[in-house]
Design a protein around this motif. Structure first.
Motif, short mmCIF file in Angstrom:
data_model
loop_
_atom_site.label_atom_id
_atom_site.label_comp_id
_atom_site.label_asym_id
_atom_site.label_seq_id
_atom_site.Cartn_x
_atom_site.Cartn_y
_atom_site.Cartn_z
N THR A 17 0.82 -1.23 0.00
CA THR A 17 0.00 0.00 0.00
C THR A 17 0.85 1.27 0.00
OG1 THR A 17 -0.13 -0.09 2.43
CG2 THR A 17 -1.93 -1.12 1.17
N SER A 18 2.14 1.12 -0.28
CA SER A 18 3.05 2.27 -0.21
C SER A 18 2.85 3.25 -1.36
CB SER A 18 4.51 1.79 -0.19
OG SER A 18 4.80 1.05 -1.36
N GLN A 19 2.14 2.84 -2.40
CA GLN A 19 1.79 3.75 -3.50
C GLN A 19 0.26 3.77 -3.62
OE1 GLN A 19 4.27 1.90 -6.60
NE2 GLN A 19 5.50 3.78 -6.58
N PRO A 20 -0.40 4.47 -2.70
CA PRO A 20 -1.88 4.39 -2.63
C PRO A 20 -2.59 4.96 -3.85
CG PRO A 20 -1.03 6.13 -1.19
CD PRO A 20 0.16 5.36 -1.67
N GLU A 21 -1.94 5.89 -4.57
CA GLU A 21 -2.60 6.46 -5.75
C GLU A 21 -2.80 5.43 -6.85
OE1 GLU A 21 1.80 6.84 -6.11
OE2 GLU A 21 0.32 7.41 -4.57
N GLN A 22 -2.08 4.29 -6.76
CA GLN A 22 -2.22 3.24 -7.76
C GLN A 22 -3.19 2.14 -7.33
OE1 GLN A 22 1.67 1.76 -8.77
NE2 GLN A 22 2.47 3.78 -9.33
N LEU A 23 -3.74 2.26 -6.14
CA LEU A 23 -4.64 1.22 -5.62
C LEU A 23 -6.06 1.42 -6.15
CD1 LEU A 23 -3.52 1.09 -1.87
CD2 LEU A 23 -2.86 -0.48 -3.72
N SER A 24 -6.70 0.33 -6.45
CA SER A 24 -8.10 0.38 -6.85
C SER A 24 -8.99 0.42 -5.61
CB SER A 24 -8.45 -0.83 -7.71
OG SER A 24 -8.36 -2.02 -6.93
N ALA A 25 -10.27 0.64 -5.83
CA ALA A 25 -11.21 0.66 -4.71
C ALA A 25 -11.25 -0.68 -4.00
CB ALA A 25 -12.60 1.05 -5.21
N ASP A 26 -11.17 -1.79 -4.75
CA ASP A 26 -11.17 -3.12 -4.13
C ASP A 26 -9.90 -3.35 -3.33
OD1 ASP A 26 -13.65 -3.72 -5.16
OD2 ASP A 26 -12.85 -4.62 -6.99
N ASN A 27 -8.75 -2.86 -3.85
CA ASN A 27 -7.49 -2.97 -3.11
C ASN A 27 -7.57 -2.25 -1.77
OD1 ASN A 27 -5.57 -2.63 -6.17
ND2 ASN A 27 -6.25 -4.49 -5.11
N ILE A 28 -8.17 -1.06 -1.77
CA ILE A 28 -8.28 -0.27 -0.55
C ILE A 28 -9.18 -0.97 0.46
CG2 ILE A 28 -9.17 1.90 0.39
CD1 ILE A 28 -8.08 3.26 -2.10
N THR A 29 -10.27 -1.53 -0.03
CA THR A 29 -11.18 -2.27 0.85
C THR A 29 -10.47 -3.45 1.50
OG1 THR A 29 -13.10 -1.62 -0.47
CG2 THR A 29 -13.35 -3.54 0.96
N THR A 30 -9.72 -4.20 0.70
CA THR A 30 -8.99 -5.36 1.22
C THR A 30 -7.93 -4.94 2.23
OG1 THR A 30 -9.32 -6.51 -0.90
CG2 THR A 30 -7.62 -7.38 0.58
N ALA A 31 -7.17 -3.87 1.91
CA ALA A 31 -6.13 -3.38 2.81
C ALA A 31 -6.74 -2.90 4.13
CB ALA A 31 -5.34 -2.27 2.14
N ALA A 32 -7.89 -2.22 4.05
CA ALA A 32 -8.56 -1.74 5.26
C ALA A 32 -9.02 -2.92 6.12
CB ALA A 32 -9.75 -0.86 4.88
N GLN A 33 -9.50 -3.97 5.49
CA GLN A 33 -9.93 -5.16 6.25
C GLN A 33 -8.74 -5.85 6.91
OE1 GLN A 33 -11.96 -7.30 3.15
NE2 GLN A 33 -13.93 -6.25 3.50
N ILE A 34 -7.60 -5.88 6.21
CA ILE A 34 -6.40 -6.48 6.79
C ILE A 34 -5.94 -5.67 8.00
CG2 ILE A 34 -3.95 -6.95 6.39
CD1 ILE A 34 -4.69 -7.51 3.45
N ALA A 35 -5.86 -4.33 7.85
CA ALA A 35 -5.44 -3.47 8.97
C ALA A 35 -6.41 -3.60 10.13
CB ALA A 35 -5.35 -2.02 8.49
N ASN A 36 -7.67 -3.69 9.84
CA ASN A 36 -8.68 -3.84 10.88
C ASN A 36 -8.47 -5.14 11.67
OD1 ASN A 36 -11.36 -2.65 11.86
ND2 ASN A 36 -11.95 -4.77 11.41
#
Length: 622
Positions: free
Chosen positions: A39-58
C-alpha cells in the motif's frame, strides 16, 4: 539506525494476505509488513485494493497477538490509505469500520504502545491520573505538513485549553473532568486519534467542491456523558478566499454523516476556531469559504472615448438597409449596456461575519444567491453582442449574393429570413446557455462576479472550456467569424480582378480597393480573431503583442466602434465626393448577361447606392 531486515514474499497480493490472516496461517508480522509495502503507493490502488487493505489493517489491530511492530505496520498502512484518491475511498463500509477500530485500539493499547505517529495518522493512548482536572492533546504544525512524533504533545493535568501564540497549533483538544467524574474514571484510559484529512469520513450533507480537506480528531473515553470537551482547529488556508462560516461537528456512526447535536461554537480568533462538545467521539470543523473577488475598475477614459465614438459612428445619416440598421442597433445597445451596466452593482467588498449558530454548511464554498441585476445585464450583453455578429454574418451573405448573382438589390424573401435569423438565433443561444448553466442559488455557473459577463475561469484562474463563455459565446462566434473571413476573401479577390467587359473612363485604384476590403472587414468584426489567438498563444512576448492589438482594435472601441466611426463617419465627405466623381465618369456600364443589357444610370442610382463599398463592388464586379 536501520532495524533488522525483513524477508518478504514478494509474490503475495493483498487478497493472499487477507486469506492467510483469516486462516491464521503465516507469520502475522510478516503479513503486516507485506501489507505496508503493497500500500506504499496508494494512488495506484483500486477501490477493491483499498477495501482489502482496510480489512487487513482492521484484523491486525483487533488481533489478540498484536505487538508494537505489528501495530506500527498497521497504522502505517492506514496512514498510506489516507493518501488514496477520494473516489477509491468513497462509500466504503470497510473504511468506516476502520475508524471505529482505531478508536478502540487507541483506548486499549496504552500498555503495549502509547504513541504511534505516521505522516497522516497519529494514535495516542494515555492513562487518566488520579489528580487530573483535564487532559490536553496538541498537534503542532510541521514544515512538511505531516505529523511528527516530537510535535505531538500531551498535558495530563490542565483545566483550560491553552493555545500556542502565533497560530502554530494545528489541532488541540482538552477533556475536562467535572469533580463528580474524577474519581470514577481515575486510572481509566483515554485514546486520541488524529487524521490528516477526512478521506475516511465521506459526508453526503457536506461537499468539498473546492478540494479542501479537514483534519479529524477523535477522543475516546467510552460511553460517558457530562464531559466538557473543548477543541481548537487551525483554519484551512484557501488562496484568494476568506472564511465565511464554520460548524463544529462530530461523526454520527448511525447516520454515517456529520452532526452538530451536542456541539457549539465558542469563538474564532487568530489562534483558531474554538468548539465545545459534551461527549467524546470523532470531531471536526467544517469550514465554508467565500471567494475574494477582484472587481474590475471603473471604465477608463480610453474605453469611454471609444464607446462614445462607437455611438457617434452608428448615428450617421445614410440610407442603410435592414441589415446595417439591425447591426448598428445591436451594437449601439450593447455599447450603452457595457458603459452603464457591466460593473456589478452588488459587490462583496466587506469581510464576511461568522454566524453564531452552529449550522452545518452544505459546502466548503459559499456562493451568494442571485440578486438579479447583474445576471440580467449579462443576458442582454450576450444577446446583443451575438446579435451584432449575427447581423454582420447576414450582411456578408448579402454581399456575397449580390456579387455572385450580379444583383443590384437583395433577393426576394431575403429580408424576411434575415429578420428571423438575426433576432432569433441569438435568443436561442442565450436561452440554451441560461437553461444549462444558470441556477438562482449559484449564478456564477452562468456569469462572473467581478463584472457582468459570462463565466470563463475556473477557481484557479484558468480558462475553463466547460463554462458558458466558451460554448455559449466563443463557439457560435467562431463559426460566424470563419464564414465572414471566407466572404471577405471572396470579396477581395473579386474586386481585384480586371473585367474585360467593363466600359469606364475611370479605373479603381488599388488603395481604394484595399479600403473597400478593410471597411468590410471592420463591419464583419474580424478583429475578434485576435481574441482566439490569445487563448492558444504560449509565448509571452507574442501574447503581449496580441493582447495589446486586441485591446486597441476591439476592446477599447467596443466591437470596432472607433473603426466604424473613422471609416464611415469621418470619411463621409470624402466618400460622397468619390461617389460623385465615379458617377460623373460613368455614363453607362454595358454588361453582357446572356442576351440582356444592364445599364447603371447616374441620376437613377444616386439614391439607391447604399455606400461607396457597395458601389465599388458593383463597378468592379460588373
Amino acid at each position: 539506525m536501520f532495524g533488522s531486515p525483513h524477508e518478504l514474499q514478494c509474490e503475495f497480493t493483498l487478497s493472499d494476505i487477507q486469506g492467510n490472516i483469516s486462516s491464521s496461517s503465516g507469520d502475522l508480522l510478516q503479513l503486516a509488513f507485506s501489507t505496508q509495502i503493497l500500500t506504499s503507493q496508494p494512488e495506484q490502488l483500486s477501490a477493491d485494493n483499498i477495501t482489502t487493505a482496510a480489512q487487513i489493517a482492521n484484523t491486525l489491530l483487533l488481533s489478540a497477538n498484536i505487538t508494537e511492530d505489528i501495530a506500527v505496520a498497521a497504522v502505517t498502512t492506514i496512514s498510506q490509505l489516507l493518501n488514496a484518491s477520494e473516489e477509491s475511498t468513497q462509500e466504503r463500509d470497510a473504511v468506516q469500520t476502520l475508524t471505529e477500530t482505531l478508536e478502540k485500539f487507541s483506548l486499549d493499547q496504552h500498555s503495549n504502545v502509547s504513541l504511534v505517529v505516521q505522516p497522516n495518522l497519529a494514535v495516542q493512548s494515555v492513562q487518566v491520573p488520579s489528580d487530573t482536572v483535564g487532559i490536553q492533546f496538541t498537534a503542532v504544525t510541521g514544515r512538511s505538513g505531516n505529523f511528527v512524533a516530537n510535535r505531538i504533545h500531551l498535558n495530563t493535568n490542565t483545566s483550560e485549553l491553552i493555545a500556542d501564540k502565533g497560530g502554530a497549533t494545528d489541532v488541540q483538544i482538552v477533556i475536562k473532568f467535572p469533580p463528580v467524574l474524577r474519581s470514577k474514571y481515575t486510572n481509566n484510559s483515554i485514546g486520541f486519534v488524529l487524521y490528516q484529512n477526512d478521506r475516511f469520513f465521506r459526508s453526503r450533507a457536506f461537499s468539498a467542491s473546492s478540494g479542501t480537506s479537514r483534519r479529524v480528531i477523535s477522543a475516546n473515553l467510552g460511553q460517558v456523558s457530562g464531559l466538557h470537551v473543548e477543541m481548537l482547529f487551525k483554519p484551512t488556508v484557501v488562496p484568494n478566499a476568506s472564511l465565511y462560516d464554520f460548524a463544529c461537528v462530530w461523526w454520527n456512526y448511525t447516520l454515517k454523516d456529520w452532526s452538530t447535536f451536542g456541539c457549539s461554537k465558542v469563538n474564532h480568533s487568530e489562534d483558531g476556531l474554538r468548539c465545545f462538545c459534551n461527549h467524546t467521539t470523532n470531531f471536526a470543523v467544517l469550514m465554508s469559504f467565500r471567494k475574494d473577488f477582484k472587481y474590475a475598475e471603473v471604465l477608463d477614459w480610453i474605453t469611454i472615448l471609444g464607446c462614445s465614438m462607437s455611438i457617434i459612428g452608428k448615428s450617421r445619416k445614410t440610407n442603410p438597409t435592414v441589415l446595417l440598421v439591425s447591426a448598428c442597433m445591436c451594437l449601439l445597445i450593447f455599447t450603452l449596456l457595457f458603459m452603464l451596466g457591466v460593473d456589478n452593482p452588488h459587490k462583496q467588498l466587506d469581510k464576511p461575519e461568522i454566524q453564531g449558530d452552529n449550522i452545518l454548511p452544505p459546502s466548503d464554498t459559499h456562493t451568494e444567491r442571485d440578486r438579479g441585476p447583474c445576471t440580467a445585464v449579462t443576458v442582454l450583453l450576450q444577446y446583443f453582442l451575438l446579435g451584432t455578429f449575427t447581423w454582420n454574418t447576414l450582411y456578408a451573405t448579402h454581399v456575397f449574393l449580390m456579387i455572385r448573382n450580379s444583383l443590384a438589390t437583395s433577393p426576394s424573401q431575403f429580408t424576411a429570413y434575415t429578420v428571423a435569423i438575426g433576432w432569433g438565433l441569438p435568443a436561442v443561444v442565450v436561452a440554451l446557455t441560461l437553461g444549462i448553466s444558470y441556477r438562482v442559488d449559484d449564478p456564477l455557473g452562468y456569469r462572473q462576479e467581478e463584472f457582468c459577463w459570462l463565466a470563463a475561469l475556473d477557481p484557479k484562474g484558468n480558462f475553463d472550456f466547460k463554462l458558458p463563455m466558451f460554448w455559449g459565446f466563443l463557439i457560435p462566434l467562431a463559426f460566424m467569424l470563419i464564414f465572414n473571413t471566407v466572404m471577405l476573401v471572396y470579396f477581395a479577390v473579386t474586386t481585384c480582378k480586371t473585367n474585360p467587359h467593363l466600359t469606364s473612363t475611370r479605373h479603381t485604384s488599388m488603395k481604394k480597393k484595399f479600403l473597400s476590403s478593410f471597411s468590410l472587414a471592420v463591419v464583419l468584426g474580424l478583429s475578434w480573431i485576435l481574441g482566439y489567438l490569445l487563448l492558444i498563444t504560449q509565448n509571452q512576448t507574442m501574447y503581449t503583442i496580441l493582447n495589446i492589438s486586441f485591446c486597441v482594435l476591439t476592446t477599447t472601441q467596443v466591437v470596432n466602434g472607433l473603426q466604424i466611426f473613422i471609416l464611415f463617419t469621418a470619411r463621409t465627405a470624402i466618400v460622397k465626393k468619390m461617389m460623385a466623381d465615379a458617377l460623373k465618369s460613368v455614363s453607362s456600364v454595358e454588361i453582357p448577361l446572356h442576351t440582356k443589357r444592364f445599364s447603371l444610370w447616374r441620376g437613377k442610382h444616386r439614391e439607391k447606392v447604399e455606400s461607396y463599398t457597395q458601389l465599388d463592388t458593383m463597378l468592379s464586379t460588373h
